[in-house]
Design an enzyme around this catalytic site. Structure first.
Site, PDB file in Angstrom:
ATOM      1  CE  LYS A  79       9.387   1.688 -26.594  1.00 23.63           C
ATOM      2  NZ  LYS A  79      10.417   2.672 -26.173  1.00 23.63           N
ATOM      3  CB  SER A 154      12.879   0.317 -24.092  1.00 15.32           C
ATOM      4  OG  SER A 154      12.450   1.610 -24.511  1.00 15.32           O
ATOM      5  CB  SER A 178      14.479   3.692 -25.799  1.00 10.86           C
ATOM      6  OG  SER A 178      14.866   3.049 -24.625  1.00 10.86           O
TER       7      SER A 178
HETATM    8  N1  GLN Z   1      18.083   2.304 -21.111  1.00 10.53           N
HETATM    9  C1  GLN Z   1      17.523   3.506 -20.551  1.00 10.53           C
HETATM   10  C2  GLN Z   1      16.647   3.171 -19.388  1.00 10.53           C
HETATM   11  O1  GLN Z   1      16.420   2.020 -19.158  1.00 10.53           O
HETATM   12  C3  GLN Z   1      16.759   4.280 -21.582  1.00 10.53           C
HETATM   13  C4  GLN Z   1      15.427   3.712 -21.861  1.00 10.53           C
HETATM   14  C5  GLN Z   1      14.628   4.568 -22.769  1.00 10.53           C
HETATM   15  O2  GLN Z   1      15.152   5.434 -23.474  1.00 10.53           O
HETATM   16  N2  GLN Z   1      13.327   4.350 -22.716  1.00 10.53           N
HETATM   17  O3  GLN Z   1      16.180   4.044 -18.685  1.00 10.53           O
END
Ligand code: GLN
Length: 487
Positions: A79, A154, A178
């Site tokens: 990532k 994400s 995520s």
């Molecule tokens: N969807 C959550 C957020 O936008 C988690 C994102 C993540 O785990 N990086 O904060």
């Protein structure tokens, strides 16, 4: 060569040890697959083909000389939130376009030391904010099971790359779900380690008290292999714990008979897509038939997780993203004076979602509101952690779906930030409490989209979760199904 790209890590290592394939062949097969398939998926922001070829050649030489490091010659991808020395690291943002870190994240150097081959950097929601990868400043990633659906987020690039046979494993990060949610949307296995299990050094921060990096792969066994390499204390991250790292692969063989698994009633409440609920319950029954004991219990603070998470995550994000001002970090846009330069830089460099979160986070941290919002959210977080501690005195693991639904169509949920936030309702508690969470494929809905099962465990109980996951996968074949869309 398609068969090379659909291998598990365990099988690829066996074949390389036997001299049946080389790291070079395995890497070339992946680079070809990426060329052929990625234009329709969009998992990769950058492919590091030259580096991959050099690393694969070195791996073959090392193996010929008798080396057998744990990931020798295994093609993986990262990532783009993870810093890679001299390789562009954008975090899915225009703000970091062209940024080439001068160091590797600790997880990256550990993968290199274990002999892994880096195929490239993967797409993500900007600064890891989102649940669909639609917030990438570059392009969206498509779900290999259905190109009209999101891959989750994400870490959508990570889940899509593994699902579409464009890497044997990938790393992602999980601040509120995520890793687990995209794994569930794309039908792959992945773990969010306990807070402090894996070094955050070189992981570009979103919410520092919540972020953890972890692996995506095809099986719990492969997840165990990669986790064993990246886990462990790092003097460069003062929040990483000195707790010894068990041999996760050896741990898979242990017995699951007599393990107690709790189903939190609140995680099976209304709002779940019926097929998701049915698949999670069927998985619980499967584990029961393998000798685990399943009980229902109550998670009384479940409703408070979303509000506490979004206050804490946004507050931490506003502080962490202050460094992107065009002077310290970030692509600078010059203005009439210093303040104007800051405004133009931050105005042009950040996308809408990131700006929204910086503003909300700054608000909750400001004098007069701090105690009402941020202080309160931290107090609630302590209660949540306490309740998990109490639940883990009664059970060895908790079982729930990963997300209330399967992968949704592009655009549908993005229009409504509140709906997007609700997609995290089952995952964020783990980050607030610092516990670990494993995501495993456990079925399909009527549209043929994968459903994910979540197993949560007390801090530093990854070994037990992986053992449960391995036992489940030894008795089921959901994780072996492949999207046929791409051939
Ligand atoms: N969807 C959550 C957020 O936008 C988690 C994102 C993540 O785990 N990086 O904060």
């Amino acid at each position: 060569m398609t068969e090379f790209t659909s291998l598990t890590i365990s099988r690829a290592l066996q074949l390389m040890r036997a001299g049946d394939i080389s790291a070079r062949e395995l890497t070339e097969a992946h680079l070809q697959r990426i060329d052929a398939i990625d234009p329709s998926i969009g998992a990769y922001l950058a492919v590091t083909a030259d580096l991959a070829r050099r690393q694969a050649a070195a791996a073959d030489e090392a193996r010929a000389a008798g080396d057998d490091k744990p990931l020798l010659g295994i093609p993986i991808a990262l990532k783009d939130v993870l810093s890679t020395k001299s390789i562009e690291t954008t975090c899915g943002s225009k703000m970091l376009k062209g940024y080439k870190p001068i160091f590797d994240a600790t997880v990256v150097s550990r993968l290199y030391e274990a002999g892994a081959v880096l195929l490239g950097k993967l797409n993500m929601d900007e600064f890891a904010m989102g649940s669909s990868t639609e917030n990438s400043a570059y392009f969206p990633t498509r779900n290999p099971w259905n190109l009209e659906r999101v891959p989750g987020g994400s870490s959508g690039g990570s889940s899509a790359a593994v699902a579409a046979n464009m890497a044997l494993a990938a790393l992602g990060t999980d601040t509120g779900g995520s890793i687990r949610q995209p794994a569930s949307f794309c039908g792959v296995s992945a773990i969010k380690p306990s807070y402090g299990r894996v070094s955050r050094y070189g992981l570009i921060a979103y919410g520092s008290s919540l972020d953890q990096a972890g692996p995506f792969a095809r099986t719990a066994e492969d997840v165990a292999r990669v986790l064993g390499v990246i886990a462990g204390h790092d003097p460069l991250d003062s929040t990483s714990m000195p707790t010894p790292v068990p041999d996760y692969v050896a741990g898979l063989r242990g017995d699951i008979r007599g393990l107690r698994i709790g189903l939190p009633r609140e995680y099976f409440a209304e709002g779940l897509q019926p097929e998701v609920e049915a698949a999670a319950r069927a998985a619980a029954a499967q584990l029961e038939s393998l000798g685990a004991e399943v009980v229902e219990l109550s998670f009384e603070h479940a409703d408070y997780c979303l509000p506490a998470y979004y206050i804490i995550a946004m507050a931490e994000a506003s502080a962490n993203l202050a460094r992107y001002d065009g002077l310290r970090f970030g692509a600078r846009v010059d203005g009439a004076d210093l303040i104007d330069s800051y405004k133009k830089t931050r105005g042009a460099g950040f996308g809408e979602e990131v700006k929204r979160r910086i503003m909300l986070g700054t608000y909750t941290l400001s004098a007069g509101y701090y105690d009402a919002y941020y202080g309160k959210a931290q107090a609630v977080r302590t209660l949540i952690r306490g309740e998990f501690d109490a639940m883990f005195e009664q059970v060895d693991a908790l079982l729930a779906p990963v997300a209330p639904t399967t992968a949704f169509p592009f655009g549908e949920v993005t229009q409504d930030p509140m709906r997007m936030i609700l997609a995290d309702v089952l995952t964020i508690s783990a980050n607030l409490a610092g516990i670990c969470g494993l995501s495993l494929p456990c079925g399909f809905d009527e549209d043929g989209l994968p459903i994910g099962l979540q197993l949560l465990g007390a801090p530093f109980s990854e070994e037990r979760l992986l053992r449960l996951g391995h036992a489940y996968q030894s008795a089921t074949d959901w994780h072996l199904r492949k999207p046929d869309l791409l051939g």
